[in-house]
Scaffold this active site. Structure first.
Site, PDB file in Angstrom:
ATOM      1  N   TYR A 150      -8.075   2.719 -17.162  1.00 56.42           N
ATOM      2  CA  TYR A 150      -7.087   2.082 -16.280  1.00 56.42           C
ATOM      3  C   TYR A 150      -7.542   0.678 -15.900  1.00 56.42           C
ATOM      4  O   TYR A 150      -6.816  -0.296 -16.095  1.00 56.42           O
ATOM      5  CB  TYR A 150      -6.914   2.951 -15.037  1.00 56.42           C
ATOM      6  CG  TYR A 150      -5.858   2.471 -14.068  1.00 56.42           C
ATOM      7  CD1 TYR A 150      -4.505   2.576 -14.374  1.00 56.42           C
ATOM      8  CD2 TYR A 150      -6.218   1.944 -12.827  1.00 56.42           C
ATOM      9  CE1 TYR A 150      -3.532   2.154 -13.460  1.00 56.42           C
ATOM     10  CE2 TYR A 150      -5.255   1.528 -11.921  1.00 56.42           C
ATOM     11  CZ  TYR A 150      -3.912   1.635 -12.240  1.00 56.42           C
ATOM     12  OH  TYR A 150      -2.957   1.221 -11.334  1.00 56.42           O
ATOM     13  N   ASP A 151      -8.785   0.580 -15.372  1.00 54.92           N
ATOM     14  CA  ASP A 151      -9.265  -0.703 -14.852  1.00 54.92           C
ATOM     15  C   ASP A 151      -9.338  -1.763 -15.957  1.00 54.92           C
ATOM     16  O   ASP A 151      -8.852  -2.884 -15.801  1.00 54.92           O
ATOM     17  CB  ASP A 151     -10.673  -0.550 -14.253  1.00 54.92           C
ATOM     18  CG  ASP A 151     -10.725   0.464 -13.121  1.00 54.92           C
ATOM     19  OD1 ASP A 151      -9.716   1.147 -12.878  1.00 54.92           O
ATOM     20  OD2 ASP A 151     -11.788   0.583 -12.481  1.00 54.92           O
ATOM     21  N   GLU A 152      -9.972  -1.383 -17.078  1.00 53.32           N
ATOM     22  CA  GLU A 152     -10.145  -2.368 -18.161  1.00 53.32           C
ATOM     23  C   GLU A 152      -8.820  -2.638 -18.873  1.00 53.32           C
ATOM     24  O   GLU A 152      -8.582  -3.751 -19.343  1.00 53.32           O
ATOM     25  CB  GLU A 152     -11.215  -1.905 -19.157  1.00 53.32           C
ATOM     26  CG  GLU A 152     -12.612  -1.777 -18.547  1.00 53.32           C
ATOM     27  CD  GLU A 152     -13.285  -3.116 -18.195  1.00 53.32           C
ATOM     28  OE1 GLU A 152     -12.597  -4.157 -18.081  1.00 53.32           O
ATOM     29  OE2 GLU A 152     -14.516  -3.106 -18.026  1.00 53.32           O
ATOM     30  N   SER A 156      -0.280  11.521  -0.859  1.00 53.24           N
ATOM     31  CA  SER A 156       0.580  12.657  -1.201  1.00 53.24           C
ATOM     32  C   SER A 156      -0.193  13.971  -1.090  1.00 53.24           C
ATOM     33  O   SER A 156       0.313  14.963  -0.557  1.00 53.24           O
ATOM     34  CB  SER A 156       1.187  12.473  -2.593  1.00 53.24           C
ATOM     35  OG  SER A 156       0.229  11.985  -3.499  1.00 53.24           O
ATOM     36  N   GLN A 206     -15.466   6.511   2.704  1.00 52.72           N
ATOM     37  CA  GLN A 206     -14.919   5.443   1.841  1.00 52.72           C
ATOM     38  C   GLN A 206     -13.600   4.963   2.451  1.00 52.72           C
ATOM     39  O   GLN A 206     -12.904   5.736   3.118  1.00 52.72           O
ATOM     40  CB  GLN A 206     -14.720   5.935   0.392  1.00 52.72           C
ATOM     41  CG  GLN A 206     -13.616   6.935   0.137  1.00 52.72           C
ATOM     42  CD  GLN A 206     -14.064   8.380   0.308  1.00 52.72           C
ATOM     43  OE1 GLN A 206     -14.880   8.709   1.144  1.00 52.72           O
ATOM     44  NE2 GLN A 206     -13.498   9.275  -0.509  1.00 52.72           N
ATOM     45  N   THR A 207     -13.271   3.693   2.226  1.00 56.01           N
ATOM     46  CA  THR A 207     -12.068   3.140   2.861  1.00 56.01           C
ATOM     47  C   THR A 207     -11.011   2.725   1.831  1.00 56.01           C
ATOM     48  O   THR A 207     -11.325   2.430   0.672  1.00 56.01           O
ATOM     49  CB  THR A 207     -12.399   1.884   3.711  1.00 56.01           C
ATOM     50  OG1 THR A 207     -12.791   0.817   2.831  1.00 56.01           O
ATOM     51  CG2 THR A 207     -13.491   2.165   4.724  1.00 56.01           C
ATOM     52  N   GLN A 219     -15.141   0.923  -0.784  1.00 56.10           N
ATOM     53  CA  GLN A 219     -14.317   0.220   0.208  1.00 56.10           C
ATOM     54  C   GLN A 219     -13.285  -0.646  -0.514  1.00 56.10           C
ATOM     55  O   GLN A 219     -13.514  -1.102  -1.637  1.00 56.10           O
ATOM     56  CB  GLN A 219     -15.192  -0.643   1.112  1.00 56.10           C
ATOM     57  CG  GLN A 219     -16.104  -1.571   0.355  1.00 56.10           C
ATOM     58  CD  GLN A 219     -16.977  -2.427   1.267  1.00 56.10           C
ATOM     59  OE1 GLN A 219     -16.963  -2.267   2.478  1.00 56.10           O
ATOM     60  NE2 GLN A 219     -17.708  -3.350   0.682  1.00 56.10           N
TER      61      GLN A 219
HETATM   62  P1  NAD Z   1       4.097   5.961 -11.291  1.00 57.99           P
HETATM   63  O1  NAD Z   1       3.194   6.788 -12.127  1.00 57.99           O
HETATM   64  O2  NAD Z   1       4.973   6.647 -10.302  1.00 57.99           O
HETATM   65  O3  NAD Z   1       5.006   5.023 -12.176  1.00 57.99           O
HETATM   66  C1  NAD Z   1       4.671   4.585 -13.468  1.00 57.99           C
HETATM   67  C2  NAD Z   1       5.894   4.756 -14.354  1.00 57.99           C
HETATM   68  O4  NAD Z   1       5.568   4.284 -15.667  1.00 57.99           O
HETATM   69  C3  NAD Z   1       6.307   6.223 -14.488  1.00 57.99           C
HETATM   70  O5  NAD Z   1       7.689   6.344 -14.308  1.00 57.99           O
HETATM   71  C4  NAD Z   1       5.888   6.572 -15.918  1.00 57.99           C
HETATM   72  O6  NAD Z   1       6.665   7.606 -16.478  1.00 57.99           O
HETATM   73  C5  NAD Z   1       6.048   5.240 -16.611  1.00 57.99           C
HETATM   74  N1  NAD Z   1       5.227   5.107 -17.826  1.00 57.99           N
HETATM   75  C6  NAD Z   1       3.929   5.437 -17.992  1.00 57.99           C
HETATM   76  N2  NAD Z   1       3.528   5.143 -19.247  1.00 57.99           N
HETATM   77  C7  NAD Z   1       4.623   4.611 -19.877  1.00 57.99           C
HETATM   78  C8  NAD Z   1       4.850   4.115 -21.183  1.00 57.99           C
HETATM   79  N3  NAD Z   1       3.888   4.111 -22.119  1.00 57.99           N
HETATM   80  N4  NAD Z   1       6.091   3.648 -21.486  1.00 57.99           N
HETATM   81  C9  NAD Z   1       7.088   3.656 -20.558  1.00 57.99           C
HETATM   82  N5  NAD Z   1       6.921   4.123 -19.310  1.00 57.99           N
HETATM   83  C10 NAD Z   1       5.699   4.579 -18.977  1.00 57.99           C
HETATM   84  O7  NAD Z   1       3.148   4.902 -10.551  1.00 57.99           O
HETATM   85  P2  NAD Z   1       3.498   3.783  -9.476  1.00 57.99           P
HETATM   86  O8  NAD Z   1       2.644   4.047  -8.305  1.00 57.99           O
HETATM   87  O9  NAD Z   1       4.963   3.630  -9.312  1.00 57.99           O
HETATM   88  O10 NAD Z   1       2.898   2.497 -10.209  1.00 57.99           O
HETATM   89  C11 NAD Z   1       3.723   1.516 -10.816  1.00 57.99           C
HETATM   90  C12 NAD Z   1       2.857   0.370 -11.301  1.00 57.99           C
HETATM   91  O11 NAD Z   1       2.151  -0.207 -10.197  1.00 57.99           O
HETATM   92  C13 NAD Z   1       1.786   0.789 -12.319  1.00 57.99           C
HETATM   93  O12 NAD Z   1       1.675  -0.204 -13.306  1.00 57.99           O
HETATM   94  C14 NAD Z   1       0.532   0.864 -11.495  1.00 57.99           C
HETATM   95  O13 NAD Z   1      -0.609   0.618 -12.276  1.00 57.99           O
HETATM   96  C15 NAD Z   1       0.758  -0.229 -10.460  1.00 57.99           C
HETATM   97  N6  NAD Z   1      -0.010   0.013  -9.243  1.00 57.99           N
HETATM   98  C16 NAD Z   1       0.341   0.999  -8.369  1.00 57.99           C
HETATM   99  C17 NAD Z   1      -0.444   1.224  -7.237  1.00 57.99           C
HETATM  100  C18 NAD Z   1      -0.097   2.292  -6.223  1.00 57.99           C
HETATM  101  O14 NAD Z   1      -0.839   2.468  -5.255  1.00 57.99           O
HETATM  102  N7  NAD Z   1       0.994   2.998  -6.334  1.00 57.99           N
HETATM  103  C19 NAD Z   1      -1.581   0.453  -7.007  1.00 57.99           C
HETATM  104  C20 NAD Z   1      -1.921  -0.529  -7.943  1.00 57.99           C
HETATM  105  C21 NAD Z   1      -1.118  -0.747  -9.046  1.00 57.99           C
HETATM  106  N1  UDP Z   2      -9.243  11.317  -2.146  1.00 53.18           N
HETATM  107  C1  UDP Z   2      -9.612  12.368  -1.318  1.00 53.18           C
HETATM  108  N2  UDP Z   2      -8.899  13.526  -1.413  1.00 53.18           N
HETATM  109  C2  UDP Z   2      -7.835  13.694  -2.238  1.00 53.18           C
HETATM  110  C3  UDP Z   2      -7.465  12.611  -3.066  1.00 53.18           C
HETATM  111  C4  UDP Z   2      -8.195  11.431  -2.993  1.00 53.18           C
HETATM  112  O1  UDP Z   2     -10.558  12.273  -0.534  1.00 53.18           O
HETATM  113  O2  UDP Z   2      -7.246  14.785  -2.244  1.00 53.18           O
HETATM  114  C5  UDP Z   2      -9.987  10.041  -2.016  1.00 53.18           C
HETATM  115  C6  UDP Z   2     -10.461   9.451  -3.341  1.00 53.18           C
HETATM  116  O3  UDP Z   2     -11.708   9.971  -3.690  1.00 53.18           O
HETATM  117  C7  UDP Z   2     -10.529   7.970  -3.006  1.00 53.18           C
HETATM  118  C8  UDP Z   2      -9.380   7.781  -2.009  1.00 53.18           C
HETATM  119  O4  UDP Z   2      -9.104   9.080  -1.488  1.00 53.18           O
HETATM  120  O5  UDP Z   2     -11.736   7.672  -2.351  1.00 53.18           O
HETATM  121  C9  UDP Z   2      -8.118   7.203  -2.630  1.00 53.18           C
HETATM  122  O6  UDP Z   2      -7.799   7.972  -3.765  1.00 53.18           O
HETATM  123  P1  UDP Z   2      -6.483   7.732  -4.641  1.00 53.18           P
HETATM  124  O7  UDP Z   2      -6.607   8.611  -5.839  1.00 53.18           O
HETATM  125  O8  UDP Z   2      -5.266   7.882  -3.799  1.00 53.18           O
HETATM  126  O9  UDP Z   2      -6.520   6.194  -5.040  1.00 53.18           O
HETATM  127  P2  UDP Z   2      -7.652   5.222  -5.638  1.00 53.18           P
HETATM  128  O10 UDP Z   2      -8.977   5.924  -5.698  1.00 53.18           O
HETATM  129  O11 UDP Z   2      -7.148   4.865  -6.983  1.00 53.18           O
HETATM  130  O12 UDP Z   2      -7.673   4.108  -4.677  1.00 53.18           O
END
Ligand code: NAD
Ligand code: UDP
Ligand code: UDP
Length: 323
Positions: free
Chosen positions: A145-147, A189, A209-210, A276
């Protein structure tokens, strides 16, 4: 003037809110999604609208359509889902970016990439400004994801330098709200669903962690503002809520707002879990006049109400099926 706007990942959590907001603003929206983590239900209420169209498509394959703006959101966002098929996750970010940038180049569309705070990895600089290059493990379980997202940013800036493509890159910090997938394992969620069901609240590690949680409406406002900026504003721009909470504080807030009798249990901390995270949002303030409005407590109340309805519907359906 109505614009033709493509939203990839439009049936996901953030994408569906974005489609809704764009339609309300009178834009003509083409939503594409492969429904890996999104669902038709998220956009069901938009289907009858004359300005909305939805198409099943995977962004790792080429797409030939005529549009003026592209929001590239397609990518699973929760660790559970992006680690399920990590090779596909990288392909979605990298091949998806190449295809959408190729499309933007051909039709001369403006294109916005949904990047992430994960590009900062487990950060040594706090809060994180856009100028920080990050601390990412290139070979860990979060790397797909990150890379992938980091490479997508590279591609966006190279299309901009090499082809003059009109790009915008937004770095999204943890976002929450109605239509999050109840099974996607994200912390907000998970905690709400666990609290509503009276199950144990699972804190990974010691809970110190924050994270900084942004309500989805605020985030969508930031997405639309960035898309509306002039050609010279490319980003990357952080969008997130700078109010920072420990995961333990989040669990306590959810327990108190739901009135749940759930108990907190501790589980192992996943590998490379950032300790954090808080955005420096001074650039969003300067370039977009943007700041989040929703306080965590109020946003949680809206989100809890959504999950409460969802779980009641599911319980009703299960009881009807059992009859
Ligand atoms: P989500 O998983 O609800 O939405 C992603 C959508 O992309 C889904 O509807 C999924 O079916 C679709 N998808 C996945 N792979 C696909 C592909 N190969 N072709 C077409 N559709 C594809 O997640 P989200 O939280 O709504 O995230 C939306 C965007 O925002 C993502 O790019 C995510 O990386 C970015 N983002 C979200 C958060 C967050 O906290 N929600 C944080 C940082 C970045
Ligand atoms: N986390 C947790 N319990 C859960 C789900 C997540 O303690 O049931 C922690 C997780 O380890 C991370 C933080 O909550 O430290 C945020 O996790 P999330 O998966 O929502 O997002 P991200 O790590 O990508 O910021
Ligand atoms: N592409 C697309 N839709 C278009 C134009 C291009 O999906 O309308 C894809 C196509 O798969 C192509 C990629 O975008 O390989 C990159 O396009 P670009 O023109 O940058 O490079 P090419 O690979 O065509 O030399």
């Amino acid at each position: 003037m109505t614009k033709k706007i493509l939203v990839t990942g439009g049936a996901g959590f953030i994408g569906s809110h974005l489609c809704e907001r764009l339609i309300k603003a009178g834009e003509d929206v083409l939503c594409i999604d492969n429904y890996f983590t999104g669902s038709k239900k998220n956009v069901e209420h938009l289907l009858a609208h004359p300005l909305f169209e939805v198409m099943r498509h995977d962004v790792t394959f080429p797409l030939y359509v005529e549009v003026e703006r592209i929001f590239n959101l397609a990518c699973p966002a929760s660790p559970v889902h992006y680690q399920f098929d990590p090779v596909q996750t990288t392909k979605t970010s990298v091949h998806g970016a190449i295809n959408m940038l190729g499309l933007a180049k051909r039709v001369k569309a403006r294109i916005l990439q949904a990047s992430t705070s994960e590009v900062y990895g487990d950060p040594e600089v706090h809060p994180q400004p856009e100028s920080y290059w990050g601390r990412v493990n290139p070979i860990g379980i979060r790397s797909c994801y990150d890379e992938g997202k980091r490479c997508a940013e590279t591609l966006f800036f190279d299309y901009n330098r090499q082809h003059g493509t009109d790009i915008k890159v937004i770095r999204i910090f943890n976002t929450y709200g109605p239509r999050m997938n109840p099974n996607d394992g994200r912390v907000v969620s998970n905690f709400i669903v666990q609290a509503l069901r009276g199950q144990d609240i699972t804190i990974y590690g010691d809970g110190q962690q924050t994270r900084s949680f942004c309500y989805v409406d605020d985030l969508v406002d930031g997405l639309i503002r960035l898309m509306g900026t002039s050609h010279d504003v490319t980003g990357p721009v952080n969008i997130g809520n700078p109010d920072e909470f420990t995961i333990l504080e989040l669990a306590s807030a959810v327990i108190s707002l739901t009135g749940s009798s759930s108990k907190i249990v501790h589980k192992p901390l996943p590998q490379d879990d950032p300790r954090q995270r808080r955005p420096d949002i001074s650039m969003a303030d300067k370039e977009l006049s943007w700041a989040p409005r929703m306080k965590l407590k109020d946003g949680l109340v809206h989100t809890i109400a959504y999950f409460d309805n969802l779980l009641s519907d599911q319980a009703l359906r299960a009881s009807l099926n059992a009859d």
